[in-house]
Design an enzyme around this catalytic site. Structure first.
Site, PDB file in Angstrom:
ATOM      1  CB  SER A 278      40.343  48.041  35.837  1.00  0.00           C
ATOM      2  OG  SER A 278      39.063  47.754  35.325  1.00  0.00           O
ATOM      3  CG  ASP A 279      37.994  44.382  41.109  1.00  0.00           C
ATOM      4  OD1 ASP A 279      37.110  43.800  40.421  1.00  0.00           O
ATOM      5  OD2 ASP A 279      38.162  44.134  42.310  1.00  0.00           O
ATOM      6  CD1 TRP A 280      33.059  43.127  36.285  1.00  0.00           C
ATOM      7  CD2 TRP A 280      35.276  42.911  36.369  1.00  0.00           C
ATOM      8  NE1 TRP A 280      33.443  42.216  35.321  1.00  0.00           N
ATOM      9  CE2 TRP A 280      34.794  42.070  35.343  1.00  0.00           C
ATOM     10  CE3 TRP A 280      36.650  42.951  36.582  1.00  0.00           C
ATOM     11  CZ2 TRP A 280      35.616  41.273  34.552  1.00  0.00           C
ATOM     12  CZ3 TRP A 280      37.481  42.154  35.798  1.00  0.00           C
ATOM     13  CH2 TRP A 280      36.965  41.337  34.810  1.00  0.00           C
TER      14      TRP A 280
END
Ligand code: BGC
Length: 729
Positions: A278-280
């Site tokens: 996932s993106d942060w």
């Protein structure tokens, strides 16, 4: 499990493992999964069988990032990068140490290290050069490992649908075939250094405004033929270890819990064997995200830690699904070589990095205008040069956000600081003309800059546009009165050259008044030397624009940037009901018409078209032949009709049959040719059927529309002197 206990458990395991290694140095090697003759899948399966539930969960989430909400309890195990994933010491599975590395390895200052800054990704895309992309990736891969990282978070692939997007410089332009080919070659070579490769941000994260809240609405056909096509091509070429899902939602579901994107397309249709990270902070659920195909949450364990364990134990997440996430990560670890080739810290090859950075910058610098042969400059005839522009005496600007590479000799920059790289245009230009007077003016006072320009043989204005992750530009104008500065300098000296240091397109109200324009983008550690080599003709420019420069924002598909209302912003707004929902929408109703496809379809003139770039020599195109077939070939001849050797990027476009319902044309291939003066060469470009196909809905799938296809060849998307029409069935 209580955190302190977890840390203890981890250290205990590590201690036991180390002890075993001491007793029997070949312990790890003796494990069946350490046999590198076995396939990565077989090795992953063998390890998986040995793992406990806690060890599996450990592999599926990050352990924090300095400055991210709260410090995580085991932060000291990290390597100073954006995140890390625990390994399984008793089974010889290493930790994954991740670092951002868009145009170089991030966060060197805080960690007391050094990284080369390459030209921005958009700049490198202007080289249209797969070999340069490969060198770019290989350099970053080497520097990551030298610093103790074994995973890159580089590989920006999003298309330039919205040129005001503050991250445009991290991507590869507006065409899916160009972007996908370049990111694929870059990541293939980066991963060959034995780092886990990643491409991002999947998908349609095409603006920064409200990126965590926005619902990107786009038709399935447009999605598949544009933004997703770039990813598809990149994945086929690079076979990356990971794909990072983006912050935004796509057609209603957040990208990191979007089953269509992650499972139906990526994992099933494209057979992607790696893992989705996932993106942060882009994870919004446990059960939904896991079922949709998210494999690893970053940077923490809000959803894929204890909650995932509970969901597995209560049967809400099937054990087979959990194992599938773990297997994908293990498989990528074996396939990339991070298990067989553990990182070894070393000193970065600074000089080698400079050399590569300069060479790629030279290949990336686009000559946009050159009236009356103003360039190249002739050092023997120049007595005085005025260098004008902010910091042009010492440095050049770089792109911000998580892509930021830290400049040597300066403290760690803060988020959204404007970072100037110590590569001095003044010094580099002085070195070209040791006997001339080279003077500098910052341009803060346009009047004084104009005065200096007036008494100089030539005036070179270095104009700057700063962009970053976390922001979009309000418009494409140069900020801080720079347009007025250029106007005044040009009025004072007809031999005015503008060098642009930009992260995306800019409008140029002064274009008719200056003699030459050079687009240097964010040019990296050796940008000034590259620019000087171009200006003085040591290097013949060959780069071509990977994105259109429009005349004004009014010509964009969305003249107004769509921004979220204040109350609809932030994590709290998204998570309001306990179930995450996007709070506003951007409707990408231009659909297939991204970049030049839009301007072509709308019959709009542009400032500089996609694929455009001048040279100090000239080329002639002749003799187009098209050989239709399973793989259509397009053959033509390019001749260097000028007096200098040069590299020409010859482009081929195709117009599909009218009933295909496509924009007027699409890029389907190119070739970069080195030609000596007078030399001509026949070039054959193979066009795979996929590049000529459309994505049909009902039934879904790629298909070639039978009918007449016109193939065109030439130096840019708006200069295609050759054309031939054939029937394809
Ligand atoms: C960015 C990613 C980056 C991550 C880790 C996010 O804000 O969107 O591109 O890799 O941070 O730094």
């Amino acid at each position: 499990m209580h955190r302190t206990l977890l840390v203890r458990r981890y250290f205990l395991c590590a201690a036991i493992f180390t002890l075993l290694l001491l007793v029997s140095p070949s312990f790890a090697q003796q494990q069946p999964w350490m046999n590198s003759q076995l396939s990565p899948d077989a090795r992953a399966d063998l390890v998986l069988k040995e793992m406990t539930l806690d060890e599996k969960i450990d592999l599926l989430h990050g352990n924090g990032l300095a400055g991210w909400t709260k410090p995580y309890f085991n932060a000291s195990l990290g390597n100073g990068g954006a995140g890390f994933v625990l390994g399984v010491p008793r089974l010889g599975i290493p930790m994954i140490q991740m670092s951002d590395a868009a145009y170089g390895v991030r966060a060197s200052a805080l960690n007391g290290r050094y990284s080369t800054a390459l030209p921005s990704n958009l700049a490198a895309a202007a080289s249209w050069d797969t070999q340069a992309a490969c060198e770019y990736g290989a350099l970053i891969g080497r520097e990551l490992r030298a610093q103790g990282y074994n995973m890159t978070l580089g590989g920006g692939t999003n298309l330039t649908r919205e040129p005001r997007n503050g991250r445009t410089f991290e991507y590869q332009g507006e065409d899916p075939i160009l972007a996908g080919t370049l990111v694929g070659n870059r990541m293939k070579c980066e991963q060959a250094q034995h780092v886990l490769g990643d491409i991002k941000h999947y998908a349609v994260n095409d603006q920064e405004s409200g990126r965590n809240e926005v619902n990107s609405i786009i038709s399935k056909r447009a999605l598949r033929e544009s933004d997703l096509f770039a990813f598809q091509i990149g994945i086929v070429i690079a076979n990356p270890s990971a794909v990072m899902c983006s912050y935004n939602a796509v057609n209603g579901d957040f990208a990191c819990e979007n089953k269509y994107l992650l499972t139906d397309v990526l994992k099933k249709e494209w057979n992607f064997p790696g893992f989705v990270v996932s993106d942060w902070g882009g994870t919004h659920s446990t059960v939904k995200a896991s079922a949709a195909g998210l494999d690893n949450e970053q940077p923490l364990d809000d959803f894929f830690g204890q909650k995932l364990k509970d969901a597995v134990e209560s049967g809400k997440v099937p054990r087979s699904e959990l194992d599938e996430h773990v297997r994908r990560i293990l498989r990528s670890e074996f396939a990339s070589g991070i298990v067989d080739f553990p990182t070894k810290r070393s000193v970065v090859d600074v000089e080698g990095g400079f050399e590569t950075a300069r060479r790629i910058a030279e290949q990336s610098t686009v000559l946009l205008k050159n009236s009356n042969g103003m360039l190249p400059l002739d050092g023997t005839k120049l007595h005085s040069i005025a260098i004008i522009g902010p910091h042009a005496d010492t440095s050049m600007i770089s792109g911000g956000g998580s892509a930021q590479v830290d400049p040597p000799g300066q403290p760690a920059p803060k988020w959204l600081d404007h970072v100037w790289f110590p590569t001095s245009p003044l010094k580099a230009l002085c070195a070209k003309v040791p006997s001339a007077t080279v003077s500098f003016d910052s341009g803060a006072n346009p009047g004084s800059a104009a005065e200096l320009a007036k008494k100089s043989d030539v005036a070179i204005v270095f104009a700057v546009q700063w962009t970053s992750e976390g922001m979009d530009l309000p418009n494409l104008s140069l900020a801080d009165n720079q347009d007025a500065l250029i106007e005044q300098v040009a009025a004072a000296n007809p031999h005015t050259i503008v060098v642009l240091e930009t992260g995306t397109a800019v409008t140029m109200p002064w274009l008719d008044k200056v003699s030459a324009v050079v687009e240097a983008w964010y040019a990296g550690s050796k940008g000034a030397d590259a620019v000087a080599n171009i200006l003085f003709g040591d290097v013949n420019p060959s780069a071509k624009l990977p994105m259109t420069f429009p005349r004004s924002e009014a010509d964009l598909p969305h003249p107004q940037l769509v921004i979220p209302p204040p109350e609809a912003q932030g994590r709290a707004a998204v998570m309001k009901s306990g179930e995450a929902k996007p709070t506003f929408a951007v409707n990408y109703d231009e659909g297939l018409k991204v970049g030049y496809k839009w301007y072509d379809a709308e019959k709009l003139p542009v400032l500089f078209p996609f694929g455009f770039g001048l040279s100090y020599t000239a080329y002639a195109y002749s003799g187009l032949k098209v050989n239709p077939g399973k793989e259509t070939t397009v053959t033509f001849t390019v001749k260097n009709t000028g007096s200098r050797a040069g590299d020409e990027i010859a482009q081929v476009y195709a117009a599909l049959p009218a009933n295909a319902g496509e924009p007027p044309k699409r890029l389907v291939g190119w070739n970069k040719l080195h030609l000596n003066p007078g030399e001509s060469r026949e070039v054959t470009i193979k066009v795979p059927v996929e590049y000529l196909s459309i994505y049909g809905e009902n039934p879904d799938g790629w298909k070639l529309v039978p009918g007449s296809y016109t193939f065109m060849a030439g130096p840019s998307s708006r200069d295609l002197p050759l054309g031939s029409t054939v029937d394809l069935q």
